[in-house]
Design a protein around this motif. Structure first.
Motif, short mmCIF file in Angstrom:
data_model
loop_
_atom_site.label_atom_id
_atom_site.label_comp_id
_atom_site.label_asym_id
_atom_site.label_seq_id
_atom_site.Cartn_x
_atom_site.Cartn_y
_atom_site.Cartn_z
N VAL A 67 30.65 28.63 -16.79
CA VAL A 67 29.39 28.11 -16.26
C VAL A 67 29.24 26.67 -16.73
O VAL A 67 29.32 26.38 -17.93
N VAL A 68 29.06 25.75 -15.78
CA VAL A 68 28.90 24.33 -16.10
C VAL A 68 27.47 23.94 -15.80
O VAL A 68 27.01 24.06 -14.67
N ALA A 69 26.75 23.49 -16.80
CA ALA A 69 25.35 23.09 -16.59
C ALA A 69 25.30 21.78 -15.85
O ALA A 69 26.04 20.84 -16.15
N ALA A 70 24.45 21.71 -14.81
CA ALA A 70 24.28 20.47 -14.05
C ALA A 70 23.41 19.51 -14.83
O ALA A 70 22.36 19.88 -15.34
N VAL A 71 23.89 18.29 -14.95
CA VAL A 71 23.14 17.26 -15.68
C VAL A 71 22.66 16.23 -14.67
O VAL A 71 23.45 15.59 -13.99
N ALA A 72 21.36 16.09 -14.54
CA ALA A 72 20.79 15.13 -13.58
C ALA A 72 20.99 13.72 -14.07
O ALA A 72 20.81 13.42 -15.25
N ALA A 73 21.42 12.86 -13.16
CA ALA A 73 21.60 11.46 -13.52
C ALA A 73 20.24 10.82 -13.80
O ALA A 73 19.26 11.13 -13.14
N PRO A 74 20.16 9.97 -14.82
CA PRO A 74 18.86 9.34 -15.11
C PRO A 74 18.45 8.43 -13.96
O PRO A 74 19.29 7.88 -13.26
N PRO A 75 17.14 8.32 -13.70
CA PRO A 75 16.69 7.45 -12.61
C PRO A 75 17.04 5.99 -12.87
O PRO A 75 16.96 5.51 -14.00
N ALA A 76 17.48 5.27 -11.83
CA ALA A 76 17.84 3.86 -11.95
C ALA A 76 16.58 3.02 -11.85
O ALA A 76 15.54 3.46 -11.37
N THR A 77 16.67 1.79 -12.32
CA THR A 77 15.53 0.87 -12.26
C THR A 77 15.97 -0.45 -11.68
O THR A 77 17.17 -0.76 -11.60
N HIS A 78 15.00 -1.25 -11.27
CA HIS A 78 15.25 -2.59 -10.74
C HIS A 78 14.19 -3.52 -11.30
O HIS A 78 12.99 -3.23 -11.22
N THR A 79 14.61 -4.63 -11.86
CA THR A 79 13.66 -5.64 -12.35
C THR A 79 13.37 -6.63 -11.22
O THR A 79 14.28 -7.24 -10.67
N VAL A 80 12.09 -6.75 -10.86
CA VAL A 80 11.68 -7.58 -9.73
C VAL A 80 12.00 -9.04 -10.00
O VAL A 80 11.70 -9.58 -11.07
N ARG A 81 12.61 -9.69 -8.98
CA ARG A 81 12.90 -11.11 -9.05
C ARG A 81 12.03 -11.87 -8.05
O ARG A 81 11.51 -11.26 -7.10
N PRO A 82 11.84 -13.18 -8.25
CA PRO A 82 11.02 -13.94 -7.28
C PRO A 82 11.55 -13.77 -5.86
O PRO A 82 12.75 -13.86 -5.62
N GLY A 83 10.66 -13.49 -4.92
CA GLY A 83 11.04 -13.31 -3.52
C GLY A 83 11.34 -11.88 -3.15
O GLY A 83 11.51 -11.56 -1.97
N ASP A 84 11.43 -10.97 -4.14
CA ASP A 84 11.71 -9.56 -3.85
C ASP A 84 10.55 -8.91 -3.09
O ASP A 84 9.38 -9.26 -3.29
N THR A 85 10.88 -7.97 -2.20
CA THR A 85 9.89 -7.08 -1.59
C THR A 85 10.37 -5.66 -1.81
O THR A 85 11.56 -5.43 -2.07
N VAL A 86 9.44 -4.70 -1.74
CA VAL A 86 9.82 -3.30 -1.94
C VAL A 86 10.86 -2.90 -0.91
O VAL A 86 11.83 -2.20 -1.21
N TRP A 87 10.67 -3.35 0.35
CA TRP A 87 11.61 -3.00 1.41
C TRP A 87 13.01 -3.54 1.10
O TRP A 87 14.02 -2.84 1.26
N ALA A 88 13.10 -4.82 0.66
CA ALA A 88 14.41 -5.43 0.37
C ALA A 88 15.08 -4.73 -0.80
O ALA A 88 16.29 -4.52 -0.80
N ILE A 89 14.30 -4.36 -1.83
CA ILE A 89 14.86 -3.65 -2.98
C ILE A 89 15.41 -2.29 -2.54
O ILE A 89 16.51 -1.88 -2.93
N ALA A 90 14.64 -1.58 -1.69
CA ALA A 90 15.09 -0.27 -1.22
C ALA A 90 16.39 -0.39 -0.44
O ALA A 90 17.32 0.40 -0.63
N ARG A 91 16.47 -1.40 0.44
CA ARG A 91 17.69 -1.57 1.25
C ARG A 91 18.89 -1.90 0.36
O ARG A 91 19.99 -1.40 0.57
N ALA A 92 18.68 -2.76 -0.67
CA ALA A 92 19.78 -3.17 -1.54
C ALA A 92 20.34 -1.99 -2.34
O ALA A 92 21.52 -1.96 -2.65
N HIS A 93 19.49 -1.01 -2.66
CA HIS A 93 19.93 0.12 -3.48
C HIS A 93 20.19 1.37 -2.65
O HIS A 93 20.49 2.43 -3.20
N GLY A 94 20.04 1.27 -1.32
CA GLY A 94 20.33 2.41 -0.45
C GLY A 94 19.37 3.57 -0.60
O GLY A 94 19.77 4.73 -0.51
N VAL A 95 18.10 3.25 -0.86
CA VAL A 95 17.09 4.31 -0.96
C VAL A 95 15.97 4.02 0.02
O VAL A 95 15.90 2.95 0.62
#
Length: 338
Positions: A67-95
């Motif tokens: 039996v192998v216990a499933a280990v969930a990957a920790p959630p990733a983060t993004h530090t906002v840079r000047p000019g970033d939008t939520v939509w652009a960040i989502a597209r860049a990370h594929g979410v």
């Protein structure tokens, strides 16, 4: 399944057989536990559950699997840079944009600031797929630019997209073409066999209106306009033209935003170019009209104005109060189509 041949080593008395069947009950229980664990928080990403294990076979007992216990990957983060939008960040990370908003308690009107750390939501590994064979290079034809030509008009005349013409010539949306330039025009893709597709339409809009709303949203994202600015543009177009690219209007008003050639918004053909008309409405550094007209981004403090006041500052309408009714519907359209 291939049947294993009988072997004298597999022949045991009835008591021996019963012991093995009891031993097999433990892997079945473990399999059930693993199946249940896949139906929890990550159920959207889990494979289709297997049917319950049947009673153990009477022959050829199988060794229990570890039996192998499933280990969930920790959630990733993004530090906002000047000019970033939520939509652009989502597209860049594929979410999905909605995933980032939900993970950070953001709404359509929320403002993100440089240095802010956003959670991208639970990490998910996409399924491995075989790399497709490279497509053959498309054939091209040459087009010599004439006075008055625009990239969008050239693309439309040849039945291809603006992005296809830009990509074939190493151009960007900010590039300028001059009479005498020779542009390579990629051949239009052959018509594919009709396939059943589902076109998403926003509440209260038909397919044509939803397509025009998507175009406004796409250009707004490309220009880095905030969600509020895009919502203002959607509501303005709805009030002015019912989100349709009209070839008529009050006096000489035309197009999605009912812009007027006589007031310097462009020629009739330019105004009915939906892409160009939308960029002119937003204005800013990429305004095709330059400083001749004033778009939303050119108005000091536009993002602090009321919804109707911001739209009126661009449109100068005889009925400024009518824009306010579209703020809530336009917010929904952005959430559904954006």
């Amino acid at each position: 399944m291939r049947r294993l041949p009988s072997s004298p080593h597999l022949v045991r008395d009835a008591a021996d057989g019963a012991s093995r069947r009891a031993a097999l009950a433990w892997p079945a229980a473990v399999a059930g536990t693993i199946a249940l664990s896949l139906t929890g928080d990550n159920a959207a990403h889990a494979a289709t559950p297997l049917p319950p294990l049947a009673s153990a076979p009477s022959a050829t007992p199988r060794a229990a699997l570890p039996v192998v216990a499933a280990v969930a990957a920790p959630p990733a983060t993004h530090t906002v840079r000047p000019g970033d939008t939520v939509w652009a960040i989502a597209r860049a990370h594929g979410v999905e944009t909605a995933s980032i908003q939900a993970a950070n308690g953001l709404g359509p009107g929320s403002v993100i600031r440089p240095g802010q750390v956003l959670s991208l939501g639970p990490a998910a590994s996409p399924p491995a797929v075989d790399a497709p064979a490279p497509a053959p290079a498309p054939a091209t034809t040459a087009h010599e630019v004439r006075p008055g030509d625009t990239v969008s008009a050239i693309a439309r005349a040849h039945g291809v997209s603006v992005d296809a013409v830009l990509g074939a010539n190493g151009l960007t949306r900010a590039s300028i073409i001059y009479p005498g330039d020779v542009l390579q025009i990629p051949s239009a893709a052959p018509a594919a066999a009709p396939a059943a597709t589902v076109v998403t339409v926003a509440p209260g809009l038909d397919a044509e209106q939803s397509e025009n709303a998507r175009l406004i949203i796409r250009i707004g994202r490309e220009l880095g306009v905030s969600d509020r600015g895009i919502v203002i543009a959607l509501g303005t177009a709805m009030q002015e033209s019912w989100l349709r690219n009209l070839d008529w209007g009050d006096r000489d008003s035309l197009g999605l935003f009912q812009q007027r050639p006589s007031m310097g918004w462009g020629t009739a053909e330019q105004i009915r170019d939906r892409d160009r008309a939308t960029r002119v409405f937003f204005g800013g550094q990429g305004d095709p009209n330059g400083a001749t007209t004033r778009g939303l981004l050119d108005i000091p403090g536009w993002d602090r104005l009321g919804y109707a006041d911001a739209a009126q500052a661009v449109q100068i309408s005889a009925y400024p109060d009518r824009y306010a009714q579209w703020e809530a519907p336009a917010t929904t359209w952005l959430q559904v189509l954006g």
